[in-house]
Design a protein around this motif. Structure first.
Motif, PDB file in Angstrom:
ATOM      1  N   ASN A 338      20.768  40.019  15.932  1.00 59.50           N
ATOM      2  CA  ASN A 338      20.704  41.483  15.796  1.00 59.50           C
ATOM      3  C   ASN A 338      20.104  42.127  17.044  1.00 59.50           C
ATOM      4  OD1 ASN A 338      21.780  41.223  13.284  1.00 59.50           O
ATOM      5  ND2 ASN A 338      20.028  42.044  12.164  1.00 59.50           N
ATOM      6  N   ASN A 342      22.302  44.549  19.312  1.00 64.26           N
ATOM      7  CA  ASN A 342      21.839  45.924  19.544  1.00 64.26           C
ATOM      8  C   ASN A 342      21.819  46.246  21.028  1.00 64.26           C
ATOM      9  OD1 ASN A 342      20.284  48.415  18.377  1.00 64.26           O
ATOM     10  ND2 ASN A 342      18.992  47.684  20.043  1.00 64.26           N
ATOM     11  N   LYS A 345      25.398  46.657  22.245  1.00 61.10           N
ATOM     12  CA  LYS A 345      26.005  47.901  21.759  1.00 61.10           C
ATOM     13  C   LYS A 345      25.579  49.093  22.606  1.00 61.10           C
ATOM     14  CE  LYS A 345      24.470  49.502  17.878  1.00 61.10           C
ATOM     15  NZ  LYS A 345      24.204  49.643  16.410  1.00 61.10           N
ATOM     16  N   TRP A 346      24.327  49.079  23.104  1.00 61.43           N
ATOM     17  CA  TRP A 346      23.827  50.206  23.878  1.00 61.43           C
ATOM     18  C   TRP A 346      24.024  50.036  25.381  1.00 61.43           C
ATOM     19  CZ3 TRP A 346      22.364  54.783  21.983  1.00 61.43           C
ATOM     20  CH2 TRP A 346      22.071  54.867  20.626  1.00 61.43           C
ATOM     21  N   ARG A 385      18.718  56.251  12.193  1.00 60.21           N
ATOM     22  CA  ARG A 385      19.635  56.313  13.336  1.00 60.21           C
ATOM     23  C   ARG A 385      19.220  57.506  14.191  1.00 60.21           C
ATOM     24  NH1 ARG A 385      25.696  56.085  11.341  1.00 60.21           N
ATOM     25  NH2 ARG A 385      26.000  55.407  13.503  1.00 60.21           N
ATOM     26  N   GLY A 394      27.583  51.466  12.643  1.00 61.19           N
ATOM     27  CA  GLY A 394      26.341  50.856  12.177  1.00 61.19           C
ATOM     28  C   GLY A 394      25.650  51.751  11.163  1.00 61.19           C
ATOM     29  N   GLY A 398      20.126  46.947  11.292  1.00 61.89           N
ATOM     30  CA  GLY A 398      19.974  45.741  12.111  1.00 61.89           C
ATOM     31  C   GLY A 398      18.540  45.452  12.501  1.00 61.89           C
ATOM     32  N   LEU A 399      17.850  46.445  13.065  1.00 62.63           N
ATOM     33  CA  LEU A 399      16.473  46.232  13.496  1.00 62.63           C
ATOM     34  C   LEU A 399      15.525  46.151  12.304  1.00 62.63           C
ATOM     35  CD1 LEU A 399      16.222  48.529  16.668  1.00 62.63           C
ATOM     36  CD2 LEU A 399      16.672  46.079  16.517  1.00 62.63           C
TER      37      LEU A 399
END
Length: 432
Positions: A338, A342, A345-346, A385, A394, A398-399
């Motif tokens: 995760n 993450n 993704k960023w 978010r 998402g 995740g976090l």
């Protein structure tokens, strides 16, 4: 300071205060009594002064002021009336008060002078002859000094003894509380809710044990109901979702609008990912399913390789050293995955994700926009978010899953300040 120590100090302080008050009262009473005894002995000595006077007259015809003489531990001096006023030899000077006493105009009196207790009165059966009878004040003060030492020793010793006995008694009385504390720590460490505390009485501690056992039973029932709900939800949600995905695959082979089918399949994928995250989050809160010694560096490399296959345009840099932790392999791999996912993704197109593993720590850095200061307190919250992340896929779990897994493994996940991008660190207890 432990409760046992506080009880011991309180018990010792109360007893010491009581003994101190009693000692002060007793000391004052003894002081008065000893001085009264000293005064009484002086009065008796003055009453028997006639016999002493006869002996002195046989030695010294009775003319003038007699010298002070010692009779046992008492100093006696006779002062004939004709010499007044004027000083006497080797003793206490005469005063106007002595003149009034000899003239029966004032009663006998006591005085303290030069460490002596002196009683002045008229010799019985005389025409105003005075007699002074004196004894050292040390006769009383020496006794008082030893009494003071004894009372101080008793006060301190009594306080220390009371404190020791209070600590022993508190240890016995608080033993059930200690067992309750051990049970709470055991439940927190193992997440086992079937443990129970033995009830050994109907006092306040016994009632606390009964209430705690009832709370554990209720919590165990609630967790079991949650597990059943998770299992039922997993079956009830995945079955129609699988059918829906299969139907969409079949629909894609027909003349249906490809764009519409692609959008529906994408939404079904997001729903499938959401269900998977929710189930993982629920399982993470129940503690590790199975534990073993793990190579954290190998798990990080495997997770990075898996994510790299679907993260197009992102470069991964790994710097790992051999490090061992103890935990659930699936959960630890999910947490590291995760973090890396993450970061990927960023990351911007062509960006780099740097993964470093050493001494039980996994550091993941990216070259994205970073985490806004306003979002820092909430990045590990469920369903949170940021404003910039609402346009991305998402559900914000995740976090939160990473934090849940870290906590169940007695570790921590945190955001590390970085000049560029985001820097997240997962720390687990390393095996040395």
């Amino acid at each position: 300071m432990s409760l046992r120590t506080r009880i011991a100090l309180a018990g010792g302080a109360v007893v010491m205060a009581a003994l101190l008050a009693a000692s002060l009262i007793l000391y004052g009473a003894l002081d008065t009594n000893l001085h009264d005894q000293l005064d009484t002995s002086l009065v008796h000595g003055a009453a028997s002064a006639t016999d002493v006077l006869r002996q002195l007259k046989r030695q010294d015809k009775g003319s003038g002021t007699h010298e002070p003489v010692k009779v046992g531990g008492t100093v006696v001096q006779f002062i004939p009336q004709p010499i007044w006023p004027g000083p006497t030899r080797d003793f206490i000077p005469l005063t106007e008060r002595d003149v009034r006493v000899s003239q029966f105009n004032e009663p006998p009196y006591f005085q303290d002078l030069d460490g002596m207790r002196v009683y002045t009165t008229v010799v019985p059966n005389t025409d105003g002859m005075l007699v002074r009878v004196a004894r050292p004040l040390s006769d009383a003060t020496e006794t008082l000094r030893w009494i003071a030492v004894l009372l101080a020793a008793l006060t301190i010793g009594g306080g220390l003894t009371a404190g020791t006995l209070s600590r022993l008694a508190a240890g016995r009385l608080l033993r059930p509380v200690g067992r309750l504390t051990d049970l709470v720590e055991h439940v927190r460490a193992t997440h086992r809710l079937d443990a129970r505390l033995e009830v050994a009485g109907r006092d306040e501690i016994g009632r606390l044990a009964i209430a705690f056992n009832g709370m554990l039973a209720a919590l165990e029932t609630s967790v079991e109901a949650q597990h059943r709900l998770v299992g039922d939800a997993s079956h009830e949600l995945r079955t129609p979702l699988t059918s829906l995905t299969t139907d969409l695959d079949l629909l894609a082979e027909t003349d249906a609008d490809p764009e519409l089918v692609s959008g529906a399949r994408r939404q079904a994928g997001r729903l499938n990912a959401l269900i998977r995250d929710l189930l993982d989050l629920a399982r993470a809160g129940t503690g590790p399913a199975r534990t073993e010694d793990l190579r954290l560096d190998l798990i990080a490399r495997s997770a990075a390789a898996h994510i790299a296959r679907r993260a197009e345009g992102v470069h991964f840099e790994l710097d790992t050293k051999e490090t061992y932790v103890h935990g659930d392999p699936d959960a630890v791999e999910r947490a590291i995955g995760n973090l890396i996912d993450n970061a990927a993704k960023w990351s911007p197109p062509g960006g780099r994700v740097h993964v470093e593993v050493r001494e039980g720590q996994v550091d993941v850095r990216d070259e994205g926009p970073g985490i806004d200061a306003a979002d820092l307190p909430y990045v590990f919250d469920r369903f949170y978010r940021s404003a910039a992340g609402r346009s991305r896929e998402g559900a914000g779990l995740g976090l939160a899953i990473v934090r849940q897994i870290a906590q169940t493994h007695h570790g921590v996940v945190e955001v590390v300040p970085a000049k560029r991008g985001a820097h997240l660190r997962l720390s687990l207890p390393a095996i040395i």
